[in-house]
Write a protein that holds these residues in place. Structure first.
Motif, PDB file in Angstrom:
ATOM      1  N   ASN B   8      37.343  43.257  68.568  1.00 14.20           N
ATOM      2  CA  ASN B   8      36.117  42.492  69.280  1.00 14.20           C
ATOM      3  C   ASN B   8      36.710  41.983  70.614  1.00 14.20           C
ATOM      4  OD1 ASN B   8      34.709  39.994  66.735  1.00 14.20           O
ATOM      5  ND2 ASN B   8      34.719  42.164  66.820  1.00 14.20           N
ATOM      6  N   TYR B  56      31.368  43.388  69.137  1.00 15.67           N
ATOM      7  CA  TYR B  56      31.349  42.859  67.698  1.00 15.67           C
ATOM      8  C   TYR B  56      30.891  43.822  66.883  1.00 15.67           C
ATOM      9  CZ  TYR B  56      31.273  38.944  71.316  1.00 15.67           C
ATOM     10  OH  TYR B  56      31.853  38.160  72.094  1.00 15.67           O
ATOM     11  N   GLN B  88      39.730  34.435  63.539  1.00 22.06           N
ATOM     12  CA  GLN B  88      38.327  34.573  63.529  1.00 22.06           C
ATOM     13  C   GLN B  88      38.034  35.836  62.647  1.00 22.06           C
ATOM     14  OE1 GLN B  88      36.188  32.846  64.780  1.00 22.06           O
ATOM     15  NE2 GLN B  88      37.468  31.601  65.979  1.00 22.06           N
ATOM     16  N   ARG B  91      34.182  37.116  61.433  1.00 22.00           N
ATOM     17  CA  ARG B  91      33.372  37.908  62.322  1.00 22.00           C
ATOM     18  C   ARG B  91      33.954  39.204  62.676  1.00 22.00           C
ATOM     19  NH1 ARG B  91      34.298  37.436  67.824  1.00 22.00           N
ATOM     20  NH2 ARG B  91      35.392  35.303  68.376  1.00 22.00           N
ATOM     21  N   HIS B  94      33.279  42.381  60.352  1.00 22.75           N
ATOM     22  CA  HIS B  94      31.965  42.976  60.338  1.00 22.75           C
ATOM     23  C   HIS B  94      32.277  44.286  61.187  1.00 22.75           C
ATOM     24  CE1 HIS B  94      28.735  40.502  58.943  1.00 22.75           C
ATOM     25  NE2 HIS B  94      29.636  39.470  59.189  1.00 22.75           N
ATOM     26  N   LYS B 248      28.287  40.501  55.033  1.00 21.19           N
ATOM     27  CA  LYS B 248      28.739  38.976  55.192  1.00 21.19           C
ATOM     28  C   LYS B 248      29.059  38.469  53.836  1.00 21.19           C
ATOM     29  CE  LYS B 248      27.002  34.341  56.402  1.00 21.19           C
ATOM     30  NZ  LYS B 248      28.168  33.913  57.317  1.00 21.19           N
TER      31      LYS B 248
ATOM     32  N   ASP C  29      26.436  38.449  65.857  1.00 15.35           N
ATOM     33  CA  ASP C  29      27.623  39.090  66.136  1.00 15.35           C
ATOM     34  C   ASP C  29      28.776  38.138  66.006  1.00 15.35           C
ATOM     35  OD1 ASP C  29      26.286  41.290  66.611  1.00 15.35           O
ATOM     36  OD2 ASP C  29      26.239  41.261  68.649  1.00 15.35           O
ATOM     37  N   LEU C  30      28.554  36.744  66.812  1.00 11.76           N
ATOM     38  CA  LEU C  30      29.451  35.764  66.984  1.00 11.76           C
ATOM     39  C   LEU C  30      29.659  34.976  65.771  1.00 11.76           C
ATOM     40  CD1 LEU C  30      28.357  34.922  70.368  1.00 11.76           C
ATOM     41  CD2 LEU C  30      30.784  35.450  70.086  1.00 11.76           C
ATOM     42  N   GLY C  31      29.128  35.118  64.608  1.00  8.19           N
ATOM     43  CA  GLY C  31      29.260  34.699  63.158  1.00  8.19           C
ATOM     44  C   GLY C  31      28.575  33.441  63.297  1.00  8.19           C
ATOM     45  N   THR C  36      25.975  28.279  58.783  1.00  4.78           N
ATOM     46  CA  THR C  36      27.127  28.192  59.425  1.00  4.78           C
ATOM     47  C   THR C  36      27.158  26.715  59.643  1.00  4.78           C
ATOM     48  OG1 THR C  36      26.839  30.337  60.466  1.00  4.78           O
ATOM     49  CG2 THR C  36      28.470  28.805  61.429  1.00  4.78           C
TER      50      THR C  36
END
Lengths: 50, 667, 74
Positions: B8, B56, B88, B91, B94, B248, C29-31, C36
């Motif tokens: 990332n 990402y 992190q 994220r 992924h 996820k 992409d950033l979650g 959330t």
């Protein structure tokens, strides 16, 4: 006299070399130094966006 | 062996790259420092390491992300090294899943464990490693801890493609995957499953690739059927978001087993953020920082150092050369070449090294601390009103160091229109090579207000860029689409060593240029000023250089500096902006005991001097910048446009300033 | 909506499907997705961007995008 010729040739020789090299490198832009240049496709494609 | 380093954005890839290869690459603290891939040799020579831009996902949005996808499709790589940010993890995983699907042996470096611990995230590395089926080595990318173990792990032979499918995407998708696999089987060396999934997700690069190796109609009917099925079953979810949710879900399960959470402490970052991105203080703080930077560069520290160097140059160094030359019996020609050409030309540029380094130090500080992304956030409102977004401010700030990397950094901007606009406008940012010109002129004409005058020039560059952005975006480059989502990295205390290294890395180029191009330029400029139609050793006003300058000089008269000297230095400035100063040093030959600044007062009025600085600021991108604009836009039309509009704007502004100033009785 | 939260308030994202296509992908992409938990960290003046945080990760997005993210106040 000889020393003058030697110094003169050295300076003008180096200057010509440096000038040509500089202009060649500048013209290539940033990727000139990259090892993967030949397989790199990144400069000619935009990611297509919708 | 070729190993690709991937992760990332802003997870410490480049730091790890530097520690694994022992080389030094540019490190910053915002997303998108690396916009091109870089190659280095592993310290113990086990192979080559390729540093890729941070992404990402393998399904790209911006051009720097596209570099990664096209690398995965078109280059061969033996192993993958995935760096994860422990704080992190969700994220980051992924991407890891997509890398596992790619099917090459994968290794994980787990970075920022300390940050994670502080946030109350405790990771069971062994468990995580077992769940993913991948070797994981905890590392501290900035200090290099854990790198030895990582190299060892990579060096041990592995079985090609462990083949473990981490995620079951459900019956419909799995069936469709097998159908796509059948279509493209035997036509590619890549993992079929990976290609199929990326294609389902809507990856345009993979789409292009598949169309080359399979029938469009067959593939599209497979996807179409699948999309309809998914829509019916999952309440209108798109295929891409369905795949995302499956991943996820799987990641959630892995994390439940491998991660334990406890209470966290409030990080310092949030306290600092409360101040620098404050509603009202944000902008003033930014301007204050800029002002301090210029005061240090031009007043408090930089100028005294430069003056000191100048004294050494005109004193002991010139004397030393004189002595050597007379001892070896040099002819008049050689004597003049060295003293009036090289010492004046090259030395005249080198005396500005302290100021250049101070400027670079500040730029490095901005990059390393994490403030850059905040500036983008603070600036977004203004940028939006002119048809750009806050992210465009980052390339512009980098452009203060050198326009070339600034233009490269524009790759992180997602929409093509905003990216083109940023590329076109970045050359208006005052790069470090223009700094010596300001230093020279403010020292001669504006002694009391050095920093303020220079700050005014930098701000002028920004303001002109913003106005032009508005003009271009409402005429030439009309489009509504804009995207602004920016990651704000936590602040990091900059380490002195890495600050110094990145300052040196940028400053090195300036010194190297002095030894090569400026040297060469000085020799030829001097020769042109020494020779004329009447032979050698002519009066400089009758030299070839004067003849060339005189052909342009009348054009420059309305803007305040219609001398052949000014014209000649502007011409050389196209090759590299530094050479403006070296040319001036040569043609305004300074007698002993005087300074160039004193001498310039005979040729310029303060008003003309300001007009000249404005002209230098805007008039043309240098050769390297022009070439980079061409490379990045791939268009001759836009490249010539960048040169032409700059010339026109520079002329108009200088004209307004000079003639307007005279109307108001300034001189 | 995210933009209705005050600085320091927390919310849970309910729906991001009204956000622009590109922004939506970047948020994923950033979650940042449905479910959330987010916290508004600061709001820039003159309708400028909003800084939101989730799991220690801060991002900046424009006010008009934030208007399209549905949240449930916590």
């Amino acid at each position: 006299m000889l020393v003058n010729i030697v110094i003169g040739i050295a300076i003008f020789g180096y200057a010509s070399f440096a000038l040509v090299k500089f202009i060649k490198k500048s013209k290539k832009g940033k990727c000139a130094a990259c090892d993967l240049q030949k397989s790199c496709k990144s400069e000619c494609r935009f990611p297509p966006t919708k | 062996m070729e190993v690709a380093l991937i992760g990332n954005p802003n997870t410490g890839k480049t730091s790890l790259f530097n520690n694994l290869t022992g080389s030094y690459e540019y490190v910053g603290n915002w997303s998108g420092v690396t916009v091109e891939k870089k190659v280095g040799l592993f310290k113990n020579n086990i192979g080559r390491l390729i540093d890729l831009p941070g992404v990402y996902t393998l399904n790209p949005l911006s051009k720097d992300e596209g570099v990664v996808t096209s690398f995965f499709l078109n280059d061969s790589v033996d192993k993958l090294l995935n760096i994860l940010d422990a704080s992190q993890l969700e994220r980051n995983l992924h991407l890891t899943i997509q890398l596992l699907e790619y099917g090459r042996p994968l290794f994980i470096g787990l970075n920022m464990m300390d940050v994670a611990e502080n946030r109350g995230i405790h990771i069971d590395v062994k468990m995580l490693s077992a769940l993913l089926g991948v070797t994981i080595v905890p590392v501290v990318a900035r200090s290099g801890k854990g790198c030895e173990e990582l190299i060892q792990a990579i060096d041990t032979p592995t079985i090609e493609g462990s083949g473990k499918n981490l995620i079951y995407y459900g019956k419909e998708i799995e069936e469709a995957i097998s159908m796509v696999e059948k279509e493209i089987h035997g036509n590619t060396k890549h993992s079929l499953r990976w290609l199929a999934l990326q294609w389902f997700e809507g990856n345009q690069y993979v789409n292009e690739y598949l169309l080359k190796i399979a029938h469009r109609e067959k593939l599209e009917s497979i996807r179409h059927t699948l999309e309809i099925k998914i829509k019916q079953q999952k309440k209108g979810k798109s295929l891409a978001s369905f795949i995302y949710l499956k991943r996820k879900e799987a990641i959630g399960k892995i994390l439940d087993e491998a991660v334990r959470k406890s209470d966290a402490t409030t990080p310092l970052t949030e306290k600092v953020d409360a101040i620098v991105t404050n509603r009202f203080l944000g902008m003033p703080i930014f301007l204050l920082l800029m002002y301090c930077m210029f005061m240090l560069t031009f007043d408090w520290l930089g100028t005294p150092l430069s003056d000191g160097l100048d004294h050494i140059l005109t004193g002991p160094i010139t004397d030393g050369f004189e002595k050597i030359l007379s001892n070896i019996g040099a002819s008049e020609f050689i004597h003049a070449l060295i003293i009036h050409g090289l010492v004046a030309g090259v030395g005249g540029v080198l005396v500005f090294v302290p100021q250049i380094f101070i400027l670079f130090f500040f730029i490095s500080l901005l990059e390393d601390s994490g403030y850059m992304a905040r500036v983008a956030l603070v600036m977004d409102r203004i940028m939006e009103s002119v048809g750009l977004n806050g992210k465009a401010f980052i390339p512009m700030m980098i452009g203060f160091g050198c326009n070339v990397p600034g233009i490269m950094a524009a790759r992180t901007i997602e929409t093509p229109r905003e990216r083109l606009l940023t590329i076109l406008l970045t050359p208006l940012m005052s790069c470090s090579a223009r700094l010596p010109v300001y230093a020279l002129f403010v020292g001669g004409f504006f002694i009391g207000h050095k920093a303020l005058i220079v700050l005014s020039l930098y701000v002028l560059g920004i303001v002109v860029a913003l106005i032009l952005a508005k003009v271009f975006s409402s005429t030439l480059l009309k489009s509504e689409a804009s995207l602004f989502v920016i990651e704000l990295p936590p602040y990091r205390m900059p380490q002195f060593q890495s600050l110094w290294r990145s300052t040196w890395d940028k400053g090195k180029g300036f010194i190297r240029k002095a030894g090569t191009f400026i040297f060469a330029g000085s020799v030829f400029i001097w020769l042109l000023s020494y020779a004329g139609p009447d032979g050698l050793k002519v009066n400089m006003d009758k030299s070839y250089l004067a003849a060339i300058g005189n052909s342009i000089a009348p054009l420059l008269k309305p803007i305040g500096f219609g001398t052949w000297q000014a014209a000649a230095s502007l011409i050389t400035g196209f090759l590299a902006k530094e050479s403006i100063i070296s040319t001036m040093n040569i043609i305004y030959f300074v007698p002993k005991g005087e300074s160039l600044q004193g001498l310039l007062a005979h040729y310029y009025t303060p008003l003309a001097a300001y007009s000249f600085m404005v002209f230098i600021l805007l008039y043309i991108p240098c050769l390297a910048t022009t070439a980079t604009i061409y490379k990045e836009t791939g268009s001759k039309k836009w490249t010539s446009f960048a040169i032409l509009y700059a010339l026109v704007i520079a002329y108009i502004l200088s004209f307004v300033i000079y003639q307007g100033g005279r109307l108001f009785g300034l001189v | 909506m995210v933009s209705q939260l005050k600085v320091g308030e927390k919310g849970k994202i309910v729906d991001i499907s009204h956000v622009g296509h590109l922004v939506q992908r970047r948020l994923l992409d950033l979650g940042f997705t449905e479910g959330t938990e987010v916290c508004v960290k600061c709001v820039m003046p003159f309708g400028g961007p909003i800084m939101i945080e989730s799991c220690g990760q801060c991002i900046g997005i424009r006010r008009k995008e934030a208007d399209r993210i549905e949240v449930e106040r916590l």
